[in-house]
Design an enzyme around this catalytic site. Structure first.
Site, PDB file in Angstrom:
ATOM      1  CB  CYS A  59       1.451  -5.059  -4.089  1.00 19.03           C
ATOM      2  SG  CYS A  59       3.238  -5.017  -3.819  1.00 19.03           S
ATOM      3  N   GLY A  79       1.626   0.166  -4.579  1.00 21.25           N
ATOM      4  CA  GLY A  79       2.255   1.480  -4.492  1.00 21.25           C
ATOM      5  C   GLY A  79       3.167   1.460  -3.278  1.00 21.25           C
ATOM      6  CD  GLU A  80       6.548   3.019   0.277  1.00 22.64           C
ATOM      7  OE1 GLU A  80       6.351   2.674   1.463  1.00 22.64           O
ATOM      8  OE2 GLU A  80       7.326   2.408  -0.486  1.00 22.64           O
ATOM      9  CB  SER A  81       2.263   0.028   2.222  1.00 24.06           C
ATOM     10  OG  SER A  81       3.514  -0.172   2.848  1.00 24.06           O
ATOM     11  CG  HIS A 136       1.432  -5.499  -8.903  1.00 20.12           C
ATOM     12  ND1 HIS A 136       0.963  -4.260  -8.533  1.00 20.12           N
ATOM     13  CD2 HIS A 136       2.527  -5.733  -8.145  1.00 20.12           C
ATOM     14  CE1 HIS A 136       1.749  -3.758  -7.595  1.00 20.12           C
ATOM     15  NE2 HIS A 136       2.707  -4.631  -7.344  1.00 20.12           N
ATOM     16  CD  GLU A 195      -2.074  -4.084 -10.679  1.00 26.10           C
ATOM     17  OE1 GLU A 195      -1.136  -3.427 -10.192  1.00 26.10           O
ATOM     18  OE2 GLU A 195      -2.514  -5.129 -10.156  1.00 26.10           O
ATOM     19  NE  ARG A 216       6.434  -1.720   4.145  1.00 30.06           N
ATOM     20  CZ  ARG A 216       7.155  -0.612   4.327  1.00 30.06           C
ATOM     21  NH1 ARG A 216       7.514  -0.230   5.519  1.00 30.06           N
ATOM     22  NH2 ARG A 216       7.501   0.114   3.302  1.00 30.06           N
ATOM     23  CB  ILE A 242       6.624  -5.027  -8.359  1.00 33.35           C
ATOM     24  CG1 ILE A 242       6.389  -5.504  -9.794  1.00 33.35           C
ATOM     25  CG2 ILE A 242       7.552  -3.807  -8.325  1.00 33.35           C
ATOM     26  CD1 ILE A 242       5.599  -4.519 -10.644  1.00 33.35           C
ATOM     27  NE  ARG A 243      10.265  -1.581  -2.871  1.00 30.06           N
ATOM     28  CZ  ARG A 243       9.704  -0.446  -2.445  1.00 30.06           C
ATOM     29  NH1 ARG A 243       9.227   0.430  -3.294  1.00 30.06           N
ATOM     30  NH2 ARG A 243       9.656  -0.163  -1.164  1.00 30.06           N
TER      31      ARG A 243
END
Length: 192
Positions: free
Chosen positions: A80, A48-50, A172, A174, A107, A136-137
Site C-alpha cells: 500500500c 500507512g500514510e505515505s 494488505h 498482513e 494514490r 484500504i485507501r
C-alpha cells in the site's frame, strides 16, 4: 538459520507484518533508525500514510540507506503506502519517494477510506487458489516498465508486481490468515 527481516516501524501497519513473519519463523527487526537496517536480509515497508512515512525517511537519511540497499539487490517489499514509496513517479504529487521501482503509482486510486474493500485475486505465482486481498485507501500502478512483472490485477488495474529484488502490493496481505505473499517474499530472500 532464521531469516533476519526488517519491518519499517515509523508509522502504519508494521505490527501485523511482524506477527506474520514471526509465524513464518523469521527474526524480525523493527526499523526505526538507520542503524536498524544493518544486518537485515530483507525489508518490508508497510501500509500507512505515505506522506508521513516519506517525511520520516528523510530523518537520519534512512531513505538514502534503503535506496542503497535496494540498489545492492536486498529484497524490499512495499504494501500500500510502501508501493507508493517504492515507485519512481507518484501521480499529482511531489512527495518523497524511494525512486526504486520503474512504476507510476496513483494514490487513493479506489477512493477514500469508506471505499475500502476485500476481494479474491488470481495470482498465478502463488498457485491456483485465489488470494483474499484487503484494499484500504489503496493505490494502483498506472504504468510499469517492461522489466516489471505484473503478478495480479484487479478490475484492469495493476495491484501486485515484482521487479527483480523489489515486490509491491496495493493490498494488505498482513491482514488475512493467508501467508503466501509473505512466503513469496521470503523465497525472494533465499534467491538473493
Amino acid at each position: 538459520m532464521k531469516k533476519r527481516v526488517g519491518v519499517l516501524a515509523l508509522q502504519g501497519a508494521f505490527r501485523e507484518h511482524r506477527q506474520v513473519l514471526e509465524q513464518l519463523g523469521c527474526e524480525v527487526v523493527e526499523v526505526r533508525k538507520t542503524s536498524d537496517l544493518d544486518g537485515i536480509q530483507g525489508l518490508i515497508i508497510p501500509g500507512g500514510e505515505s506522506t508521513t512515512i516519506g517525511k520520516l525517511l528523510r530523518i537520519d537519511e534512512m531513505g538514502e540507506k534503503i535506496k542503497e540497499l535496494g540498489a545492492k539487490d536486498m529484497p524490499i517489499f512495499g504494501t500500500c503506502a510502501g508501493m507508493i514509496l517504492l515507485s519512481k513517479t507518484i501521480v499529482n504529487s511531489e512527495q518523497y519517494c524511494l525512486n526504486l521501482m520503474d512504476t507510476v503509482v496513483e494514490r487513493n486510486a479506489f477512493g477514500r477510506q469508506v471505499a475500502s474493500f476485500e476481494t479474491d485475486l488470481s495470482v498465478p505465482a502463488l498457485g491456483h487458489k485465489p488470494l483474499r486481498a484487503v484494499f484500504i485507501r489503496a493505490p494502483y500502478l498506472r504504468e510499469v516498465a517492461p522489466n516489471v512483472g505484473i503478478l495480479a490485477e484487479y478490475d484492469g488495474k495493476i495491484v501486485f508486481v515484482r521487479q527483480g529484488n523489489l515486490l509491491a502490493s496495493a493490498f494488505h496481505p498482513e491482514l488475512t490468515p493467508d501467508h503466501r505473499v509473505h512466503q513469496y517474499f521470503l523465497n525472494m530472500i533465499d534467491e538473493h
